[in-house]
Scaffold this motif. Sequence first.
Motif, mmCIF file in Angstrom:
data_model
loop_
_atom_site.group_PDB
_atom_site.id
_atom_site.type_symbol
_atom_site.label_atom_id
_atom_site.label_comp_id
_atom_site.label_asym_id
_atom_site.label_seq_id
_atom_site.Cartn_x
_atom_site.Cartn_y
_atom_site.Cartn_z
ATOM 1 N N MET A 12 43.504 39.032 50.620
ATOM 2 C CA MET A 12 44.915 38.710 50.808
ATOM 3 C C MET A 12 45.065 37.343 51.475
ATOM 4 S SD MET A 12 46.733 41.223 49.585
ATOM 5 C CE MET A 12 48.325 41.129 50.415
ATOM 6 N N ASP A 13 44.240 37.089 52.500
ATOM 7 C CA ASP A 13 44.298 35.801 53.188
ATOM 8 C C ASP A 13 43.920 34.664 52.253
ATOM 9 O OD1 ASP A 13 45.120 36.877 55.585
ATOM 10 O OD2 ASP A 13 43.106 37.031 56.421
ATOM 11 N N CYS A 14 42.927 34.891 51.408
ATOM 12 C CA CYS A 14 42.461 33.864 50.474
ATOM 13 C C CYS A 14 43.609 33.401 49.573
ATOM 14 C CB CYS A 14 41.311 34.424 49.646
ATOM 15 S SG CYS A 14 40.695 33.327 48.356
ATOM 16 N N GLU A 15 44.338 34.343 49.014
ATOM 17 C CA GLU A 15 45.470 34.000 48.154
ATOM 18 C C GLU A 15 46.509 33.194 48.930
ATOM 19 O OE1 GLU A 15 45.948 34.835 44.976
ATOM 20 O OE2 GLU A 15 44.344 36.275 44.573
ATOM 21 N N ARG A 16 46.779 33.637 50.159
ATOM 22 C CA ARG A 16 47.820 32.995 50.965
ATOM 23 C C ARG A 16 47.377 31.614 51.443
ATOM 24 N NH1 ARG A 16 48.689 33.869 56.419
ATOM 25 N NH2 ARG A 16 47.204 35.594 56.359
ATOM 26 N N TYR A 17 46.125 31.499 51.914
ATOM 27 C CA TYR A 17 45.650 30.226 52.439
ATOM 28 C C TYR A 17 45.628 29.153 51.349
ATOM 29 C CZ TYR A 17 43.936 32.868 56.508
ATOM 30 O OH TYR A 17 43.836 33.658 57.616
ATOM 31 N N ALA A 18 45.129 29.514 50.179
ATOM 32 C CA ALA A 18 45.065 28.536 49.089
ATOM 33 C C ALA A 18 46.463 28.021 48.766
ATOM 34 C CB ALA A 18 44.429 29.166 47.858
ATOM 35 N N SER A 19 47.449 28.908 48.792
ATOM 36 C CA SER A 19 48.818 28.508 48.518
ATOM 37 C C SER A 19 49.359 27.604 49.620
ATOM 38 C CB SER A 19 49.704 29.746 48.371
ATOM 39 O OG SER A 19 51.055 29.391 48.195
ATOM 40 N N HIS A 20 49.171 28.003 50.887
ATOM 41 C CA HIS A 20 49.674 27.213 52.013
ATOM 42 C C HIS A 20 49.069 25.815 52.043
ATOM 43 C CE1 HIS A 20 52.128 30.254 53.600
ATOM 44 N NE2 HIS A 20 51.247 30.900 54.349
ATOM 45 N N LEU A 21 47.800 25.722 51.659
ATOM 46 C CA LEU A 21 47.090 24.447 51.771
ATOM 47 C C LEU A 21 47.126 23.646 50.474
ATOM 48 C CD1 LEU A 21 44.176 25.842 53.908
ATOM 49 C CD2 LEU A 21 45.824 24.118 54.646
ATOM 50 N N GLY A 22 47.899 24.092 49.507
ATOM 51 C CA GLY A 22 48.133 23.310 48.301
ATOM 52 C C GLY A 22 46.937 23.184 47.384
ATOM 53 N N LEU A 23 46.109 24.221 47.315
ATOM 54 C CA LEU A 23 44.926 24.163 46.463
ATOM 55 C C LEU A 23 45.217 24.749 45.084
ATOM 56 C CD1 LEU A 23 42.175 25.342 48.979
ATOM 57 C CD2 LEU A 23 42.659 23.005 48.243
ATOM 58 N N ASP A 24 44.605 24.155 44.075
ATOM 59 C CA ASP A 24 44.641 24.706 42.733
ATOM 60 C C ASP A 24 43.585 25.808 42.682
ATOM 61 O OD1 ASP A 24 44.059 25.290 40.031
ATOM 62 O OD2 ASP A 24 44.710 23.302 39.381
ATOM 63 N N ARG A 25 44.003 27.051 42.704
ATOM 64 C CA ARG A 25 43.067 28.161 42.863
ATOM 65 C C ARG A 25 42.062 28.242 41.725
ATOM 66 N NH1 ARG A 25 46.525 33.372 44.059
ATOM 67 N NH2 ARG A 25 47.621 32.594 42.220
ATOM 68 N N ASP A 26 42.511 27.983 40.512
ATOM 69 C CA ASP A 26 41.592 28.044 39.374
ATOM 70 C C ASP A 26 40.538 26.942 39.467
ATOM 71 O OD1 ASP A 26 42.882 30.239 38.297
ATOM 72 O OD2 ASP A 26 44.263 29.005 37.110
ATOM 73 N N ALA A 27 40.959 25.743 39.887
ATOM 74 C CA ALA A 27 40.013 24.631 40.008
ATOM 75 C C ALA A 27 39.018 24.879 41.133
ATOM 76 C CB ALA A 27 40.769 23.327 40.246
ATOM 77 N N VAL A 28 39.506 25.380 42.267
ATOM 78 C CA VAL A 28 38.619 25.640 43.404
ATOM 79 C C VAL A 28 37.613 26.742 43.067
ATOM 80 C CG1 VAL A 28 38.548 26.535 45.774
ATOM 81 C CG2 VAL A 28 40.209 24.783 45.151
ATOM 82 N N ALA A 29 38.014 27.708 42.269
ATOM 83 C CA ALA A 29 37.119 28.801 41.896
ATOM 84 C C ALA A 29 35.900 28.314 41.122
ATOM 85 C CB ALA A 29 37.878 29.841 41.073
ATOM 86 N N GLU A 30 35.977 27.108 40.565
ATOM 87 C CA GLU A 30 34.847 26.531 39.827
ATOM 88 C C GLU A 30 33.899 25.746 40.722
ATOM 89 O OE1 GLU A 30 34.267 27.195 36.618
ATOM 90 O OE2 GLU A 30 36.007 28.527 36.835
ATOM 91 N N VAL A 31 34.261 25.571 41.992
ATOM 92 C CA VAL A 31 33.435 24.792 42.918
ATOM 93 C C VAL A 31 32.389 25.694 43.549
ATOM 94 C CG1 VAL A 31 33.409 23.414 45.036
ATOM 95 C CG2 VAL A 31 35.307 23.178 43.416
ATOM 96 N N GLU A 32 31.135 25.293 43.447
ATOM 97 C CA GLU A 32 30.055 26.031 44.099
ATOM 98 C C GLU A 32 29.578 25.254 45.324
ATOM 99 O OE1 GLU A 32 26.726 28.361 42.112
ATOM 100 O OE2 GLU A 32 25.644 26.572 42.790
ATOM 101 N N VAL A 33 29.458 25.959 46.434
ATOM 102 C CA VAL A 33 28.986 25.388 47.692
ATOM 103 C C VAL A 33 27.615 25.969 48.007
ATOM 104 C CG1 VAL A 33 29.469 25.093 50.154
ATOM 105 C CG2 VAL A 33 31.372 25.234 48.516
#
Length: 302
Positions: A12-33
Amino acid sequence: MSCAGLSWRDSMDCERYASHLGLDRDAVAEVEVLIPTGYGLNCEAETRAAFELLGARVRLVHVFDLLADPSALEGAKIIAFIGGFSFGDHVASGRIFANRLRFGLGEALARFVAEGGMAIGMCNGFQAMVKLGLLPGPTADEAGDQLAPQRVSVIGNERLGYRDAWVRMAVDEDSPCVWTEGLGGEGAVIEAPSRHGEGKLVFADEALRSQLEAEHRIPVRYADAEGRPTQDWPANPNGSVGAAAGLCDRSGRVFGLMPHPEAFLYPENHPRWIARRDAGEDPGYGLGLRIYANGLRAASQG
């Protein structure tokens, strides 16, 4: 996005944080750390959470396995050097870890950065990065396919002994550092725990320090209660000249700092979180997440 693999609250926090911080969720999901672990490193859980709470994919790899197979770097867009006490801080903090990486993984790391890879290091990770030559990185005249020689170091605090306390950091708005972009401004600070006995940043010579200053390659500086860079203890816990709390390379993609933003992911992490909440100063997430959000945004946008 990768939020689905988290616990109920974290998802739940992940969905909310990505939205608050202006991240493109689909694009970030492709990033591997990629996070190297083991040999006394001990902040992998917090660092993993920092990236996963924003929707990125995280892979933990033991340093032994990374040295045995440098191809493990392939596929990663970010490498995160975590805090801890690598090799027991024998000889000097981060020295043995840096030597193991330089002679076992040096060319692969240099190629990773030269080809657009990003890196961040906190505390022991930062200590290793400066001794490895990743920071401040190669000069404009040096080839990018080899690690740069060591030009700065992190040594014992001016007030000898281990210091564990929260600090403020002022952000240089003109820095090329993508990890701190947009986090500055008058009176704005980053807060995070700082816990180290060797944190004083020193330079090979005054010319190098002046050059890094002129290029705004010191993105964060220890700050007083008014947000002004300071040499005074305890706001500056180690006595770093110019209040330097971190460095970035020429590209701005490689960043290291002594404090631990990965330890401020939730509002409750802050020692004054109730007072901040009651004063309307709580955005609903730990402010350390903003650094990792910046890094993921840059990585996802190429």
